[in-house]
Enzyme design. Sequence first.
Site, mmCIF file in Angstrom:
data_model
loop_
_atom_site.group_PDB
_atom_site.id
_atom_site.type_symbol
_atom_site.label_atom_id
_atom_site.label_comp_id
_atom_site.label_asym_id
_atom_site.label_seq_id
_atom_site.Cartn_x
_atom_site.Cartn_y
_atom_site.Cartn_z
ATOM 1 C CG ASP A 34 38.577 41.829 38.303
ATOM 2 O OD1 ASP A 34 37.391 42.591 37.530
ATOM 3 O OD2 ASP A 34 39.399 41.597 37.737
ATOM 4 C CE LYS A 53 36.555 42.337 29.565
ATOM 5 N NZ LYS A 53 37.826 41.774 30.661
ATOM 6 C CG PHE A 79 42.457 37.809 32.727
ATOM 7 C CD1 PHE A 79 43.765 37.588 31.875
ATOM 8 C CD2 PHE A 79 41.841 39.189 32.319
ATOM 9 C CE1 PHE A 79 44.266 38.478 31.145
ATOM 10 C CE2 PHE A 79 42.488 39.982 31.702
ATOM 11 C CZ PHE A 79 43.686 39.535 30.745
#
Length: 390
Positions: free
Chosen positions: A220, A249, A134
Amino acid sequence: MFSSQAEVFDKERRYIMQTYKRPQIVLKSGKGAILKDFTGKEYIDCVAGIAVNVVGYSHPVVLKAVKEQADKLMHVSNLYYTEPQVELAEKLSEITGMYKAFFCNSGAESIEAALKLATKITGKTGFVAAEGSFHGRTLGSLSVTFGHKFRATFKSLLLNKVKFVRYSDADAVRTAIDADTAAVILEPIQGETGVIVPSDGYIREVRSICSERGVLLILDEIQTGFGRTGRWFAKEHEGVEPDIMTLAKALGAGFPIGAMLAKSGLEFGASEHAATFGGNPLACATALASIKVIETEKLVERSRELGAYFMDKVRDVGLASNPVVKEIRGRGLMIAIELTKNCAEIVNSAQERGVLINCTSDNVIRLVPPLVISKEEIDEVVSVLCAIVK
Ligand SMILES: *Cc1c(COP(=O)(O)O)cnc(C)c1O
């Protein structure tokens, strides 16, 4: 503003596109790892805005930084120099070992920047990504995101030279790389798919394959960064340095900000990339304050210790051997409880009993609480989960 929660639900349905399925609570405030809803009911939060709120809610140091910076300057665009942006870039270089930063506003945007930079550097447009990955929902980031449910509607618009290979299988990466490959893009631990921890040595082996084949490695760390896994960054578990790294985030402790970092020699030139809000003074001052809190409160070590504490606890109470539980796994305070059935019911019951948890991949409970959560709060979470599962 609103007279009842029901009014909020009704107007949300009327005025907001229905892309999210939300539980029937309206959150109003938070402190530490505790959230309070419209009715005053409190919850221990094991979601943390999806691995965002590492330092917890309303941290005084972060609030002070936000207020001070807001008083001075919120935004002026990248037409001008501002101090917090430069200070944050220097700090990120220090804690990640990367060289230079490009600032943006979200995870997907940092992935876009990474894909674009890899394309520029290599002159190639192919990518190798992992099944279960993702990386975001914009067209570029979605192109390297695996799930059918995310991609189906937009398939024709996605980058068409992306090969998906089995995660945690370095040989599959070796085979997939071809003359068109610009970069391999991976999460060091897959988050959305259910906290999938790859086998030891996997990321290290992919690193050497990329180096041998002259292909860039993009890691990532949007979900795994800033102490979540018991290290500052998950790449440290394998001692691996990527060519490009993406962050978002937890970077801003709840304030939207993303960053794409690259090693020396890899960068955009003038006008090759830009973002109006990218690295604005308010976002950067907030991120700097949050990093300072992680340092002074030793939250990276705390994540490691509390992760171990949590694992011991679930073993002690026998949660791991419950027939509904298939596996409990994770690193630091990035923990998954995989069930043998759909977890929607458990999420609801936990909420009723004052614990917020989130479900990924239908049957995996993902626990990513603020790193400031206390042992007593973990005890309560475990006992609530235990009671529900029984
Ligand atoms: C959340 C996430 C993204 C996307 O971030 P957004 O800010 O939602 O665009 C990308 N990669 C990983 C690993 C994530 O967890």
